[in-house]
Design a protein around this motif. Structure first.
Motif, PDB file in Angstrom:
ATOM      1  N   GLN A 214       0.825  -1.249   0.028  1.00  0.00           N
ATOM      2  CA  GLN A 214      -0.241  -0.170  -0.012  1.00  0.00           C
ATOM      3  C   GLN A 214       0.974   1.264  -0.007  1.00  0.00           C
ATOM      4  OE1 GLN A 214      -3.738   0.625   2.586  1.00  0.00           O
ATOM      5  NE2 GLN A 214      -2.122   1.749   3.889  1.00  0.00           N
ATOM      6  N   ALA A 215       1.937   1.110   1.098  1.00  0.00           N
ATOM      7  CA  ALA A 215       2.896   2.464   0.891  1.00  0.00           C
ATOM      8  C   ALA A 215       3.591   2.750  -0.624  1.00  0.00           C
ATOM      9  CB  ALA A 215       3.919   2.301   2.039  1.00  0.00           C
ATOM     10  N   HIS A 237     -12.104   4.331   2.589  1.00  0.00           N
ATOM     11  CA  HIS A 237     -12.687   4.079   3.785  1.00  0.00           C
ATOM     12  C   HIS A 237     -11.687   4.537   5.030  1.00  0.00           C
ATOM     13  CE1 HIS A 237     -11.531   0.176   3.283  1.00  0.00           C
ATOM     14  NE2 HIS A 237     -11.279   0.114   4.703  1.00  0.00           N
ATOM     15  N   LEU A 239      -9.127   6.306   7.007  1.00  0.00           N
ATOM     16  CA  LEU A 239      -9.035   7.791   7.393  1.00  0.00           C
ATOM     17  C   LEU A 239      -7.405   7.926   7.353  1.00  0.00           C
ATOM     18  CD1 LEU A 239     -11.852   7.988   9.899  1.00  0.00           C
ATOM     19  CD2 LEU A 239     -11.556   9.642   7.860  1.00  0.00           C
ATOM     20  N   ALA A 240      -6.564   7.117   7.634  1.00  0.00           N
ATOM     21  CA  ALA A 240      -5.182   7.422   7.621  1.00  0.00           C
ATOM     22  C   ALA A 240      -4.527   7.598   6.525  1.00  0.00           C
ATOM     23  CB  ALA A 240      -4.532   6.147   8.586  1.00  0.00           C
ATOM     24  N   VAL A 241      -4.977   6.657   5.585  1.00  0.00           N
ATOM     25  CA  VAL A 241      -4.625   6.873   4.201  1.00  0.00           C
ATOM     26  C   VAL A 241      -4.886   8.291   3.401  1.00  0.00           C
ATOM     27  CG1 VAL A 241      -5.099   5.885   1.881  1.00  0.00           C
ATOM     28  CG2 VAL A 241      -4.452   4.419   3.801  1.00  0.00           C
ATOM     29  N   ARG A 243      -6.010  10.970   5.032  1.00  0.00           N
ATOM     30  CA  ARG A 243      -5.005  12.028   5.815  1.00  0.00           C
ATOM     31  C   ARG A 243      -3.748  12.113   5.065  1.00  0.00           C
ATOM     32  NH1 ARG A 243      -1.255  12.358   9.815  1.00  0.00           N
ATOM     33  NH2 ARG A 243      -1.320  14.161  11.175  1.00  0.00           N
ATOM     34  N   HIS A 244      -3.165  11.159   4.587  1.00  0.00           N
ATOM     35  CA  HIS A 244      -1.648  11.036   3.961  1.00  0.00           C
ATOM     36  C   HIS A 244      -1.848  11.611   2.555  1.00  0.00           C
ATOM     37  CE1 HIS A 244       2.258   9.801   3.714  1.00  0.00           C
ATOM     38  NE2 HIS A 244       2.059   9.234   2.514  1.00  0.00           N
TER      39      HIS A 244
END
Lengths: 355, 351
Positions: A214-215, A237, A239-241, A243-244
């Motif tokens: 993913q990264a 869905h 949120l951490a992704v 935000r990035h």
């Protein structure tokens, strides 16, 4: 860090020329889930309508990444399909660079417009034709839009695209099954880039991938944005992704955009009670051992959503008007919130008192 | 105290037409009574196969080819199927990812619960029904009494998973194996289900083996975590240690690759190059060596054992106190990443 600086710098440069690349206005979609006419007559049942998307308006500036977040059934993917032209909206309009993609009747102009919009799907195992070699998959949009003079130029372009996404140009001769999930998603990205689009809709592009992969894909999407000046509508869905990736975020709940704000602001100071709840619910590696406030209820059935504000049965700050009146879109700084807490004269006081 | 579950040198093989694949290779870990052990890894790491091996439900042709599995000190990996059937459900409860497939759509919830209770406990049908209702109340199903006669499709996803939790706990098991229990659920519901599972197991003193790919879920739920890579143990230790001070280069890469809700959103994510090898093509030596930034000579040829550090145990030659010193630049880089390089240090002490 330098990449981040150029990113913000570029955004600052691109913002003064004002006109956003994508403008979505009052977009709505209703699905008819009724049984067949005869069954309705026999059962005495009425029509069943599902409002998947309800009056969503937003705009995306050039070179920006607008992220749509929401849980299942919130209408994220339906919006994506309407924006790229795969599903006609019931109401509202989508303008890309000033042209209404659903009102354009001139076929040539329609094709030109569609070339500029591409999509990356969630599951790279399903979105690539297993019988086609990677080279043919990537050459298809180039052929369809007549972007290369001859076969040699097309082949060169395919090699170029593969190197752009970090694959070997020789991979063009392989079939999709010879690649891992992350590599397949790179191929899907290369295919989206083949028609030289300005705007790419990424529908959960990393949900089917493992974290370490993913990264890679998220970094690739950001690099490509830097290099090619792309504009993204990013649906997730996670949120951490979001935000990035995002410069601006819209939060969907049962088809309505309940809050939208610049990404930093949304994550630092969420306004809508639903956004707060979502942010509190995300399990995070930095939150180990923290007791969470418990969350009440589940998403209601979209066929029969609660009246007034859809979120009111789960909302900790519910007021009488929430049960009957659909909240208007209230501006709070740079954000827009669909909530009675932020509406009316006492807005400042109530909003501040809302935890 | 005897561990609730003890897995010793487990080896699971899958014979195929193209040769025998080793899905789990020499895996050992313990779960203490009342402990929540998280098992994480990417797809293909062998998390679910480990779970299936423990509950004796490996899909054929997969088979346990070596090692032991002990439940409360007794071996359960070599039990004949009828005896294993009595253990499964009674002493080990199971929760699977998709609640729609783990409940029978043709039977009412009440029937499924009472059937499970009556299979494992001697009581009257009336008493079993009462117990079923109590269980539904415990897992937070509103109007439990009337819901007993509902079918699975009449519940929402989160409610269905609550019913599955009730089923898993029906016979008061010592161990609950939960395989991706919240992956099919939305975030807001996921948080509810996790806290419910954690609370109920704590109340009953049951141990939990929580299998998931979501490090965030582990960080908030588990006491200890076991990180798998290509069917082998990469690192095992307390959650706080593994998340904040990972000692294996893979775990370190994994932690920095996960986008977080804290920190600088504009910072680039660290990425691990490549992807997990397929089972048929696990590299010689350390399975992670082709992707590792701190690879040593011996990593290509030898397989590391799990070496202890001051925090967790990790299978990496950098931590082998008896090993030769790594090249200085590798050692410096590894120390900068927070890894306690012990190889070559005369006393084996921290650098």
């Amino acid at each position: 860090m330098s990449a981040a600086e150029t990113r913000t710098a570029r955004l600052a440069i691109s913002s003064p020329d004002a006109a956003p690349l994508v403008e979505i206005d009052g977009l709505g979609r209703v699905f008819d889930l009724s049984k067949r006419w005869l069954n309705r007559v026999l059962d005495g049942s009425g029509k069943v309508m599902l409002t998947a998307v309800d009056g969503v308006s937003l705009s995306i500036e050039r070179g920006g990444t607008y992220a749509l977040v929401g849980e299942s059934g919130s209408g994220k993917s339906t919006i994506a399909k309407m924006v790229v032209g795969l599903l006609p909206p019931t109401s509202g309009s989508v303008h890309i660079a000033g042209a209404d993609i659903w009102a354009e009747r001139n076929l040539t102009r329609q094709r030109q417009l569609r070339r500029r919009i591409q999509m990356i799907f969630q599951d790279p195992y399903a979105s690539l034709n297993p019988r086609w070699r990677v080279g043919s998959i990537l050459a298809e949009p180039i052929k369809a839009f007549g972007l290369a003079a001859d076969a040699a130029a097309r082949e060169a372009r395919v090699g170029e695209l593969l190197s752009l996404v970090g694959l070997d140009p020789r991979d063009a001769g392989k079939f999709p099954h010879e690649f891992s999930g992350g590599q397949r998603q790179r191929i899907a990205i290369a295919r989206a880039l083949a028609s030289e689009p300005e705007f790419i809709v990424c529908d959960e592009p990393t949900s089917a991938l493992d974290v370490s992969v993913q990264a890679q894909v998220l970094n690739l999407l950001r690099d490509l944005q830097e290099r090619l000046g792309l504009t993204y509508l990013f649906i997730s869905h996670n949120l951490a992704v979001v935000r990035h990736m995002a410069t601006r975020v819209g939060v969907l709940y049962l088809g309505r955009l309940v809050e939208e704000a610049p990404a930093r602001e949304l994550f630092a100071a969420p306004k809508h009670p639903y956004t707060k709840m979502l942010l509190d619910a995300v399990p995070d590696i930095d939150m180990e051992g923290v007791e969470r406030p418990s969350i009440a209820g589940e998403i209601p059935n979209p066929i029969n959503p609660p009246p007034g504000c859809h979120f009111h049965p789960r909302c900790p700050h519910v007021m009488p008007q929430c049960r009957t009146v659909v909240p208007p879109s209230c501006a709070a700084g740079d954000a827009k919130v669909l909530c009675h807490l932020y509406d009316g004269a006492d807005h400042a006081g109530t909003a501040r008192s809302a935890p | 105290m005897t561990a609730t579950l003890s897995v010793r040198n487990l080896r699971v093989e899958i014979p195929t037409r193209h040769g025998v694949l080793t899905a789990i290779d020499d895996l050992s870990f313990d779960i203490a009574p009342g402990e929540v052990l998280g098992v994480v890894g990417e797809s293909g790491a062998g998390k679910s196969i480990t779970g299936s091996a423990i509950i004796g439900l490996l899909d054929p042709p997969g088979r346990i080819a070596g090692g032991e599995i002990l439940l409360g000190g007794e071996r359960i990996d070599n039990l004949p199927p009828p005896a294993m059937r009595r253990v499964r459900g009674k002493r080990i409860g199971m929760i699977f990812q998709d609640p729609l497939t783990s409940l029978n759509p043709l039977y009412r919830i009440g029937d499924q619960l009472t059937q499970t209770i009556l299979t494992h406990e001697k009581m009257t049908a009336r008493a079993a029904l009462d117990k079923a209702e109590r269980l539904l109340v415990e897992v937070g199903i509103p109007a439990a009494g009337t819901r007993l006669s509902s079918y699975p499709h009449q519940f929402s996803g989160g409610m269905r998973q609550r019913v599955v939790i009730a089923l898993a706990l029906a016979a008061d098991p010592e161990l609950v194996v939960a395989d991706e229990p919240t992956t099919a659920l939305d975030v807001s519901v996921q948080a509810q289900v996790i806290s419910l599972l954690k609370r109920l197991c704590k109340d009953r003193g049951a141990s939990v083996m929580l299998i998931t790919h979501d490090m965030g879920v582990i960080a908030e739920t588990a006491d200890r975590v076991c990180v798998l890579y290509a069917g082998r143990l990469a690192e095992i230790g307390k959650v706080r240690d593994v998340v904040k001070h990972p000692q294996h280069p893979y775990t370190h890469g994994l932690m920095t690759a996960i986008p977080s809700l804290k920190g600088d959103p504009d910072a680039r994510l660290e990425q691990i190059p490549g992807s997990m090898p397929r089972l048929g093509a696990i590299p010689e030596g350390c399975a992670f060596n082709p992707r590792c930034g701190f690879r040593l000579e011996r990593c290509r040829a030898e397989r590391p054992a799990a070496y202890p550090t001051s925090r967790s145990e990790a299978s990496c030659f950098l931590l082998d106190a008896a090993g030769r010193a790594p090249p200085p630049e590798t050692a410096t880089a590894a120390r900068a990443a927070g890894i306690e390089v012990r190889a070559g240090a005369p006393t084996g002490a921290d650098a």
